[in-house]
Design a protein around this motif. Sequence first.
Motif, PDB file in Angstrom:
ATOM      1  N   THR A  39      42.897  30.026  46.490  1.00 12.86           N
ATOM      2  CA  THR A  39      41.716  30.886  46.611  1.00 12.86           C
ATOM      3  C   THR A  39      41.986  32.258  45.998  1.00 12.86           C
ATOM      4  N   GLY A  40      43.182  32.796  46.252  1.00  7.50           N
ATOM      5  CA  GLY A  40      43.547  34.079  45.640  1.00  7.50           C
ATOM      6  C   GLY A  40      43.586  34.012  44.130  1.00  7.50           C
ATOM      7  N   ALA A  41      44.045  32.868  43.592  1.00  7.68           N
ATOM      8  CA  ALA A  41      44.056  32.679  42.139  1.00  7.68           C
ATOM      9  C   ALA A  41      42.642  32.569  41.588  1.00  7.68           C
ATOM     10  N   LEU A  42      41.744  31.952  42.329  1.00  7.24           N
ATOM     11  CA  LEU A  42      40.342  31.846  41.897  1.00  7.24           C
ATOM     12  C   LEU A  42      39.673  33.215  41.878  1.00  7.24           C
ATOM     13  N   ILE A  43      40.044  34.078  42.815  1.00  8.16           N
ATOM     14  CA  ILE A  43      39.517  35.445  42.803  1.00  8.16           C
ATOM     15  C   ILE A  43      40.022  36.188  41.565  1.00  8.16           C
ATOM     16  N   ALA A  44      41.286  35.978  41.219  1.00  9.74           N
ATOM     17  CA  ALA A  44      41.819  36.574  39.994  1.00  9.74           C
ATOM     18  C   ALA A  44      41.085  36.049  38.761  1.00  9.74           C
ATOM     19  N   LEU A  45      40.751  34.770  38.766  1.00  8.67           N
ATOM     20  CA  LEU A  45      39.986  34.179  37.658  1.00  8.67           C
ATOM     21  C   LEU A  45      38.615  34.840  37.559  1.00  8.67           C
ATOM     22  N   ALA A  46      37.990  35.073  38.707  1.00 10.56           N
ATOM     23  CA  ALA A  46      36.685  35.734  38.713  1.00 10.56           C
ATOM     24  C   ALA A  46      36.796  37.168  38.199  1.00 10.56           C
ATOM     25  N   ARG A  47      37.873  37.837  38.545  1.00  6.41           N
ATOM     26  CA  ARG A  47      38.093  39.199  38.051  1.00  6.41           C
ATOM     27  C   ARG A  47      38.257  39.204  36.534  1.00  6.41           C
ATOM     28  N   ALA A  48      39.004  38.235  36.037  1.00  4.23           N
ATOM     29  CA  ALA A  48      39.242  38.164  34.593  1.00  4.23           C
ATOM     30  C   ALA A  48      37.980  37.790  33.819  1.00  4.23           C
ATOM     31  N   ALA A  49      37.040  37.146  34.502  1.00  4.87           N
ATOM     32  CA  ALA A  49      35.825  36.674  33.822  1.00  4.87           C
ATOM     33  C   ALA A  49      34.888  37.817  33.463  1.00  4.87           C
ATOM     34  N   GLU A  50      35.039  38.971  34.123  1.00  5.97           N
ATOM     35  CA  GLU A  50      34.165  40.106  33.813  1.00  5.97           C
ATOM     36  C   GLU A  50      34.340  40.536  32.363  1.00  5.97           C
ATOM     37  N   GLY A  51      33.238  40.563  31.647  1.00  9.16           N
ATOM     38  CA  GLY A  51      33.286  41.007  30.267  1.00  9.16           C
ATOM     39  C   GLY A  51      33.799  39.971  29.292  1.00  9.16           C
ATOM     40  N   THR A  52      33.983  38.741  29.737  1.00  9.99           N
ATOM     41  CA  THR A  52      34.448  37.676  28.854  1.00  9.99           C
ATOM     42  C   THR A  52      33.442  36.529  28.883  1.00  9.99           C
ATOM     43  N   MET A  53      33.754  35.469  28.171  1.00  3.73           N
ATOM     44  CA  MET A  53      32.865  34.307  28.120  1.00  3.73           C
ATOM     45  C   MET A  53      33.618  33.065  28.582  1.00  3.73           C
ATOM     46  N   PRO A  54      33.589  32.763  29.874  1.00  5.51           N
ATOM     47  CA  PRO A  54      34.270  31.570  30.370  1.00  5.51           C
ATOM     48  C   PRO A  54      33.741  30.303  29.709  1.00  5.51           C
ATOM     49  N   PHE A 158      29.494  31.660  40.783  1.00  2.00           N
ATOM     50  CA  PHE A 158      30.812  31.428  41.385  1.00  2.00           C
ATOM     51  C   PHE A 158      31.750  32.605  41.092  1.00  2.00           C
ATOM     52  N   TYR A 159      31.715  33.118  39.860  1.00  2.00           N
ATOM     53  CA  TYR A 159      32.565  34.260  39.511  1.00  2.00           C
ATOM     54  C   TYR A 159      32.110  35.518  40.256  1.00  2.00           C
ATOM     55  N   LYS A 160      30.812  35.712  40.297  1.00  2.00           N
ATOM     56  CA  LYS A 160      30.267  36.886  40.989  1.00  2.00           C
ATOM     57  C   LYS A 160      30.636  36.865  42.473  1.00  2.00           C
ATOM     58  N   GLY A 161      30.454  35.715  43.098  1.00  2.00           N
ATOM     59  CA  GLY A 161      30.739  35.613  44.517  1.00  2.00           C
ATOM     60  C   GLY A 161      32.216  35.751  44.832  1.00  2.00           C
ATOM     61  N   MET A 162      33.071  35.086  44.038  1.00  2.00           N
ATOM     62  CA  MET A 162      34.505  35.160  44.296  1.00  2.00           C
ATOM     63  C   MET A 162      35.048  36.554  44.004  1.00  2.00           C
ATOM     64  N   PHE A 163      34.492  37.228  43.024  1.00  2.00           N
ATOM     65  CA  PHE A 163      34.878  38.616  42.763  1.00  2.00           C
ATOM     66  C   PHE A 163      34.599  39.467  43.995  1.00  2.00           C
ATOM     67  N   ALA A 164      33.434  39.248  44.620  1.00  2.00           N
ATOM     68  CA  ALA A 164      33.055  40.034  45.794  1.00  2.00           C
ATOM     69  C   ALA A 164      33.960  39.755  46.984  1.00  2.00           C
ATOM     70  N   VAL A 165      34.435  38.502  47.119  1.00  2.00           N
ATOM     71  CA  VAL A 165      35.343  38.181  48.224  1.00  2.00           C
ATOM     72  C   VAL A 165      36.593  39.055  48.155  1.00  2.00           C
TER      73      VAL A 165
END
Length: 530
Positions: A39-54, A158-165
């Motif tokens: 879950t912590g790694a998924l939050i990091a993935l969501a953080r990295a997704a900002e400003g990029t194109m998954p 999913f990225y937005k929500g996990m970033f907020a977590v």
Amino acid sequence: MENMFCYQCEQTAGCTGCTGKAGVCGKSADVARLQDELTGALIALARAAEGTMPQESTHRAMIEGLFITLTNVNFDQDSIQAQIEKVRREKEALVSQCSVCRTPCGRNDEYDMEKLWKDEPDIRSLKSLLLFGLRGMAAYAYHAMVLGYSDEEVNQFFYKGMFAVGAELPMEKLLPLVLEVGGVNLKCMELLHRANTTAYGIPSPVTVSLSVPKGPFIVVSGHDLRDLQLLLEQTEGKGINVFTHGEMLPAHAYPKLKAYTHLKGNYGTAWQNQQKEFADLPAPVLFTTNCLMPPRDSYKDRVFTTEVVSYPGMTHIGGEKDFTPVIEKALQLGGYPEDMTFTGINGGTQVTTGFGKDAVLGAADTVIEGVKSGKISHFFLVGGCDGAKAGRNYYTEFVQEAPEDSLILTLACGKYRFNDMDLGTVCGLPRILDMGQCNDAYSAIMVAVELAKAFDCSVNELPLSMVLSWYEQKAVCILLTLLHLGIQNIYLGPTLPAFVSENVLNYLEEKYHIAPISTPKEDLARILQV
């Protein structure tokens, strides 16, 4: 082995949280720790997704990762670790797209879930609702994805929500996000409904036998219709019958699946009875999604897993979907030597399913006239998850005591408490209308919306009451969808979620009038005002 903390399911220890060496579900503290790391790694993935194109592979890593952390899905440390590494690779691919993130800056660090579990109660409560809702929605997104359906709004949320977590946000910022999960989940459930009905046709009412004829057979559990289809294709002409179990029961209602003549019936009842029901089963069991319990020695050699489901020592069917090991085990075991008659919890020998939105709305004129003439007094949606904890007999008794001129809509595995009972008919319709899996909550919502239009009123003004049972995270996201739609006066049980703080509960009670169940007689009296 360290102690764990987990309170995401209804049966969590002491109604507060599993904190020892193993959870009530059977997962070890090591597995719980790895799920937190994922879950912590998924939050990091969501953080990295900002400003990029998954890319599609990034979406898949996010959805799979969330699905793996659902209750009763994955108990295998190796497969969870492999998913963590997959998520980390996807994060690095996103970081390489962003010049700002190519040097250590901390913005893509993995989140330590201990921060969440030790956070201030109301923040922890709202973030838990957000996280668990996302986990439930990921299951629906996954089932649609394997059929080739996805939605960019759903994926991006999913990225937005996990970033907020993982972010430092106040209650006033978190609460709208929690309710937004419900809105996005409605779109996700519609996507899955479209995927299933396009692939397998519109479900129609069907009667399903609970008996098993002699000879080799395979039991398929879970929710994934594609896995069932592939197994049916590979077993055709081999003299092996296929039986559904648990949430797979509604598969019998889809035209393209029931066209397979060796899809014979349904074996057993709800998921929590599997350790008893599978003990002497002369057949293999294939688990396609959640609802796996730790297999006992008496039958562990007959359990197979696939997709994100995994358990140490069990044979796992990978992405190639070659079910030969399952087929060989079925032929080896040979099934029962003679025809066997089984019954449901209440002694019935058959059940019905397939009353999805198209079937129910196809009878809308009959239903509307029945309400106007007084022949139908009330609709009850009695559905949700089943479980082993005491108190779930409430739902059986509620259905038994409901007025004889009422209709009972139901879905998910909670229906096994009463779906084999014959309660007669109202206006030519069976009083119990099984709408399908928990995945089919979209059908129930659309029926309510369309009936409200027909009566020119709001859903809350219909003679409709929702009496729901919950166990895991898909029930959480469905509840959030109902709240997003403004639906009030929901009765919820058998206990309230441990992750809902007193202040958050007070808010839900005041705004949406959510009430914990009491007794069937008392709740019926309140609902019907008698």
